[in-house]
Design a protein around this motif. Structure first.
Motif, PDB file in Angstrom:
ATOM      1  N   THR A 289       0.742  -1.089  -0.066  1.00  0.00           N
ATOM      2  CA  THR A 289      -0.085   0.091   0.115  1.00  0.00           C
ATOM      3  C   THR A 289       0.717   1.421  -0.053  1.00  0.00           C
ATOM      4  N   SER A 335      -6.859   5.149   2.466  1.00  0.00           N
ATOM      5  CA  SER A 335      -6.102   4.180   2.565  1.00  0.00           C
ATOM      6  C   SER A 335      -6.362   2.935   2.841  1.00  0.00           C
ATOM      7  N   ALA A 339      -6.597  -0.327   0.526  1.00  0.00           N
ATOM      8  CA  ALA A 339      -5.874  -1.454   0.835  1.00  0.00           C
ATOM      9  C   ALA A 339      -6.760  -2.891   0.979  1.00  0.00           C
ATOM     10  N   GLY A 369       0.296   4.357   4.140  1.00  0.00           N
ATOM     11  CA  GLY A 369       0.036   3.053   3.679  1.00  0.00           C
ATOM     12  C   GLY A 369       0.213   1.841   4.586  1.00  0.00           C
TER      13      GLY A 369
END
Length: 551
Positions: A289, A335, A339, A369
């Motif tokens: 990510t 995120s 992800a 990430g």
């Protein structure tokens, strides 16, 4: 204490006193070294906050009709306060360079070349004056509105309604003409950066990279950082030279922000590329990510193919193009959703394969990430068929998983370098290495967090305003100044100011993670076959001094 002047330009003696105290506190060291301009802006903001606190105290004092200092008592209080504050200010500005150099020395940075006290003082005074006068203008507007309404309403009701109306109007106008326009301008700038194409950049020519001849993902739909990831890593020949034997070309798949309408569509496209390029036929598969800008840290990505002789695949998906510190303030859940979409697609296909034929599966994330990666493979989903591990670098303060693990650390271990239970599943790593409980052995799934004690993105918290953090005790990280202390409200402002500058320190400090740290981390998590300590030394020599700044 009363005011020092009358009219619009009058200033409260208590407000000035608290403002000066806040200013001096804000100029003490925090996690990162600061440039003079940043020091000045922070100092001015702290002064304005302190002045505001003083005004609130005086307002409550008057509202309760408590006695005020008068006559001789007031003069004595001023004679004591003014010299004391003056002495404190002199000491603060005299020691400011020492405090800053105490951080710089720990981050292997050169000391300040010259004193910058006057520049800091001038900027602080200017910022504080502007903020205080703006607040006074707002108060004046509120009282004028209250005066107008008092012609028709009782005075208290007029004051309450006047304050409410002016506050709503100012907030609405500020949001519409300042905040929204600023975010739109920033969005446009970062979009241009993401879509800009270096004329020297060409699509990959191999058959195992997105944007190449065998890919369904168009090169033009991949942002700047995604293109860098696809073409800058080591190739088959470089890896073979390192090993002294045949190697494979790593599979690199990247679905850019323009590749689909939503996360699920991009994830589906990435999965198609990954399957077509033989990603599930490699020994190691990493679901990575990126940060907010779509950046995959080369310090983490480029050593990895060497560890596994190129026999790996890395797949990633871009979810925005603004910096992580901005994205985490506006929409931190992006995120996580991105992800999860990519992991679900990859994991769903992976678990259909025979267990003895499918690759080892890992997740990776840096910064924002890491926030997404740590929840993408939730334990409920993978309980029946676990993945092999994960590497998370610089998990941001919004990370609930990281917070729970640190809060549940073994007694006696510091928050900046915790040990968790027996260390079979979760471990933490700093510049000093991996914190491992005595006698610990890795279990089936290996999860490793890399964090620096000087990383404000990790250790910032709203609680800093009112509570001393566990990481700021006698046992503190090697990159944290011994002069750094906790002050209510001030430490919150200091560390909050550090966040936008988190990647400014040299590699290995703050929010900048070093390739040598990643090498140790990847070795611990993925346990590459045929790897030796001598090879670790050679690879570290290759990446010593390697730096790559995020956009």
């Amino acid at each position: 204490m009363t005011t020092t002047r009358r009219g619009f330009w009058r200033f409260s003696a208590l407000g000035l006193s608290l403002g000066l105290l806040f200013l001096c506190g804000a100029l003490t060291p925090s996690l990162l070294p600061r440039a003079p301009v940043v020091q000045g802006v922070l100092g001015g903001l702290a002064f304005a906050v302190g002045y505001g606190v003083g005004q609130i105290v005086m307002f409550v004092w008057w509202a309760l009709e408590l006695p005020v200092l008068k006559g001789r008592v007031r003069r004595i209080a001023l004679w004591v306060t003014v010299p004391a504050l003056g002495l404190l200010t002199i000491i603060t500005f005299a020691r400011m360079s020492l405090w800053q150099d105490s951080i710089r020395a720990r981050m292997e940075m050169p000391p300040l070349e010259a004193a910058h006290s006057w520049l800091v003082a001038l900027i602080a005074v200017g910022v504080a004056l502007v903020l205080i006068l703006l607040a006074r203008l707002l108060g004046w507007l509120m009282w004028r509105a209250a005066d107008a309404l008092s012609l028709f309403l009782p005075r208290r009701a007029a004051v309450a309604i006047g304050v409410f109306v002016v506050a709503v109007v100012v907030i609405s106008l500020g949001d519409r003409f300042i905040v929204q326009k600023a975010f739109r301008a920033a969005d446009a700038i970062f979009f241009e950066i993401d879509t800009a194409t270096d004329k020297g950049r060409r699509p990959p020519t191999d058959a195992v990279s997105s944007g190449g001849p065998a890919s369904i993902l168009a090169w033009d739909d991949i942002g700047t950082n995604g293109k860098d990831f696809l073409i800058d890593g080591p190739d088959e020949a470089e890896i073979a030279e390192f090993w002294g034997q045949d190697a494979k070309q790593p599979v690199r798949v990247y679905a850019g922000f323009g590749a689909g309408e939503d996360f699920e569509e991009r994830a589906a496209l990435a999965l198609r590329d990954l399957v077509a390029m033989g990603g599930f036929e490699r020994r190691v598969l990493v679901v990575a990510t990126p940060t907010g800008t779509g950046w995959l840290d080369p310090a983490a990505m480029q050593p990895l193919p060497y560890l596994h002789k190129g026999d790996l695949a890395i797949v990633s998906l871009q979810y925005t193009y603004v910096p992580s510190w901005m994205s985490i303030l506006v929409e931190p859940d992006r995120s996580r959703r991105a992800a999860r979409a990519l992991f679900d697609a990859v994991y769903g296909h992976w678990r259909t394969l025979p267990r003895d034929e499918r690759p080892e599966l890992y997740v990776f994330g840096l910064s924002l990430g890491a926030l997404g990666a740590e929840v993408s493979a939730d334990l409920v989903t993978i309980f029946d068929d676990p993945i092999d591990g994960g590497l998370y670098a610089g998990p941001p303060f919004a990370s609930t998983v990281w917070k729970r693990l640190v809060a549940g650390r073994n007694p006696g271990t510091p928050a900046w370098r915790p040990e968790f239970r027996d260390g079979r599943m979760v471990r933490f790593m700093t510049q000093e290495g991996i914190a491992t409980p005595e006698g610990a052995e890795w279990g089936r799934m290996r999860l490793l967090y890399i964090q620096h004690a000087s990383d404000p993105m990790v250790f910032f918290s709203p609680d800093l305003a009112f509570r001393r953090p566990a990481w700021l005790g006698e046992d503190r990280g090697p990159d944290v100044s011994p002069y750094f202390d906790w002050y209510p409200i001030l430490t919150f402002l200091q560390v909050g100011f550090d966040i936008p500058m988190a990647t400014v320190p040299p590699s290995g400090f703050g929010h900048t993670y070093d390739a040598l740290e990643y090498i140790d981390g990847w070795i611990a998590v993925t346990q590459p076959k045929g790897w030796t300590p001598k090879m670790t030394e050679r690879l570290k020599e290759k990446f010593t001094g390697f730096t790559a700044s995020p956009i």
